[in-house]
Write an enzyme that holds these catalytic residues in place. Sequence first.
Site, PDB file in Angstrom:
ATOM      1  N   LYS A 287     -18.879 -53.270  16.494  1.00  0.00           N
ATOM      2  CA  LYS A 287     -18.042 -51.877  16.749  1.00  0.00           C
ATOM      3  C   LYS A 287     -16.719 -51.994  16.322  1.00  0.00           C
ATOM      4  O   LYS A 287     -16.001 -50.979  16.022  1.00  0.00           O
ATOM      5  CB  LYS A 287     -18.144 -51.575  18.178  1.00  0.00           C
ATOM      6  CG  LYS A 287     -19.665 -50.980  18.458  1.00  0.00           C
ATOM      7  CD  LYS A 287     -19.752 -50.275  19.690  1.00  0.00           C
ATOM      8  CE  LYS A 287     -21.108 -49.352  19.870  1.00  0.00           C
ATOM      9  NZ  LYS A 287     -21.285 -48.471  21.123  1.00  0.00           N
TER      10      LYS A 287
ATOM     11  N   LYS B 187     -30.058 -50.349  13.637  1.00  0.00           N
ATOM     12  CA  LYS B 187     -30.806 -49.653  14.836  1.00  0.00           C
ATOM     13  C   LYS B 187     -30.376 -48.328  14.913  1.00  0.00           C
ATOM     14  O   LYS B 187     -29.071 -47.965  14.363  1.00  0.00           O
ATOM     15  CB  LYS B 187     -30.547 -50.364  16.360  1.00  0.00           C
ATOM     16  CG  LYS B 187     -29.392 -50.189  16.645  1.00  0.00           C
ATOM     17  CD  LYS B 187     -29.148 -50.415  18.251  1.00  0.00           C
ATOM     18  CE  LYS B 187     -28.034 -49.983  18.898  1.00  0.00           C
ATOM     19  NZ  LYS B 187     -28.017 -48.701  19.618  1.00  0.00           N
TER      20      LYS B 187
ATOM     21  N   LYS C 167     -26.636 -43.348  18.613  1.00  0.00           N
ATOM     22  CA  LYS C 167     -26.042 -42.003  18.856  1.00  0.00           C
ATOM     23  C   LYS C 167     -24.554 -42.017  18.048  1.00  0.00           C
ATOM     24  O   LYS C 167     -24.349 -40.859  17.900  1.00  0.00           O
ATOM     25  CB  LYS C 167     -25.583 -42.143  20.340  1.00  0.00           C
ATOM     26  CG  LYS C 167     -26.693 -41.979  21.299  1.00  0.00           C
ATOM     27  CD  LYS C 167     -26.198 -41.840  22.717  1.00  0.00           C
ATOM     28  CE  LYS C 167     -26.644 -42.390  23.704  1.00  0.00           C
ATOM     29  NZ  LYS C 167     -25.922 -43.353  24.528  1.00  0.00           N
TER      30      LYS C 167
HETATM   31  P1  ATP Z   1     -24.206 -46.104  20.927  1.00  0.00           P
HETATM   32  O1  ATP Z   1     -24.579 -46.124  19.320  1.00  0.00           O
HETATM   33  O2  ATP Z   1     -22.958 -44.953  21.284  1.00  0.00           O
HETATM   34  O3  ATP Z   1     -23.641 -47.491  21.216  1.00  0.00           O
HETATM   35  P2  ATP Z   1     -26.999 -46.015  21.800  1.00  0.00           P
HETATM   36  O4  ATP Z   1     -27.586 -45.178  20.880  1.00  0.00           O
HETATM   37  O5  ATP Z   1     -26.927 -47.597  21.468  1.00  0.00           O
HETATM   38  O6  ATP Z   1     -25.422 -45.751  21.802  1.00  0.00           O
HETATM   39  P3  ATP Z   1     -26.818 -46.591  24.701  1.00  0.00           P
HETATM   40  O7  ATP Z   1     -26.451 -45.361  25.470  1.00  0.00           O
HETATM   41  O8  ATP Z   1     -25.676 -47.565  24.310  1.00  0.00           O
HETATM   42  O9  ATP Z   1     -27.409 -45.948  23.314  1.00  0.00           O
HETATM   43  O10 ATP Z   1     -28.304 -47.124  25.270  1.00  0.00           O
HETATM   44  C1  ATP Z   1     -29.182 -46.588  26.027  1.00  0.00           C
HETATM   45  C2  ATP Z   1     -30.300 -47.504  25.970  1.00  0.00           C
HETATM   46  O11 ATP Z   1     -31.219 -47.326  24.931  1.00  0.00           O
HETATM   47  C3  ATP Z   1     -30.049 -48.710  25.981  1.00  0.00           C
HETATM   48  O12 ATP Z   1     -30.978 -49.580  26.776  1.00  0.00           O
HETATM   49  C4  ATP Z   1     -30.342 -49.408  24.876  1.00  0.00           C
HETATM   50  O13 ATP Z   1     -30.687 -50.801  24.706  1.00  0.00           O
HETATM   51  C5  ATP Z   1     -31.477 -48.427  24.208  1.00  0.00           C
HETATM   52  N1  ATP Z   1     -31.298 -48.108  22.994  1.00  0.00           N
HETATM   53  C6  ATP Z   1     -30.291 -47.485  22.070  1.00  0.00           C
HETATM   54  N2  ATP Z   1     -30.711 -47.676  20.768  1.00  0.00           N
HETATM   55  C7  ATP Z   1     -32.076 -48.193  20.583  1.00  0.00           C
HETATM   56  C8  ATP Z   1     -32.870 -48.211  19.593  1.00  0.00           C
HETATM   57  N3  ATP Z   1     -32.444 -47.949  18.382  1.00  0.00           N
HETATM   58  N4  ATP Z   1     -34.113 -48.738  19.934  1.00  0.00           N
HETATM   59  C9  ATP Z   1     -34.530 -49.179  20.996  1.00  0.00           C
HETATM   60  N5  ATP Z   1     -33.561 -48.890  22.198  1.00  0.00           N
HETATM   61  C10 ATP Z   1     -32.302 -48.598  21.941  1.00  0.00           C
END
Ligand code: ATP
Length: 216
Positions: free
Chosen positions: A114, A198, A201
Amino acid sequence: MSKKIFSGVQPSGNLHLGNYLGAIKNFVNLQNEKNNQCVYCVVDLHAITVKQDPKELKNNIRETVATFIASGIDPKKSIIFNQSKVPAHAEGAWILSCVARMGWLNRMTQFKEKAGKDREQASIGLYAYPVLMAADILLYDATHVPVGNDQKQHLELCRDIAQKFNNDFEVDNFLQVPEPLIQKEFSRIMSLKDGSKKMSKSDLSDFSRINLTDNK
Ligand code: ATP
Ligand code: LTN
């Protein structure tokens, strides 16, 4: 055995299929197991480690809670709350930051990704992010933490912090050392635009993910 479950989701908008399959679906299953106590937190203090528009953030907090409920988290069975409403999260993070070591944080891959190349310009909040996450979990004596694979390293850090605290102050089991719960099948759903990353968001492109609010 009854489990104390704690997990958090950032209100950074665009909840996607990865969030659902990797985390939220499991939140619902755990809630429906007998005797579990579940606490699910909308972690807005984590979200502000990157720039946020205050109005949008407020809206995203409500949308995250709405997504929890629409996915099957029942507020009568589980506690849903907003992290910044409980000052003990920030207070606990400060105390734990005096226990955590710089060397441990320097190894966190999410920070490296990040922060990018210009690490000097990254905020201290982004660097200390996993310590706040440890405070979230340890405040509630959580025994189990359901997360996606990307959070595994942060949970290991949380366990190290809890163990060091217990050792340093000679208080056996004062802080509960939590176990990660990572789904086997859906622990890492990949981006639709770049199969090496991955689904996320914060990816600028909506074409990289299936949002939970997308039409059929
Ligand atoms: P950001 O991109 O803003 O970091 P994020 O998409 O990673 O956000 P989080 O709020 O950080 O989302 O994660 C919420 C939950 O979803 C966490 O337990 C995280 O491990 C899970 N998660 C996020 N992205 C994935 C993915 N691509 N596959 C499986 N689990 C995920
Ligand atoms: N860091 C996590 C969100 C998060 C969390 C937590 C998850 C903050 N506090 C406590 C589990 C337990 C993320 O980015 N997905």
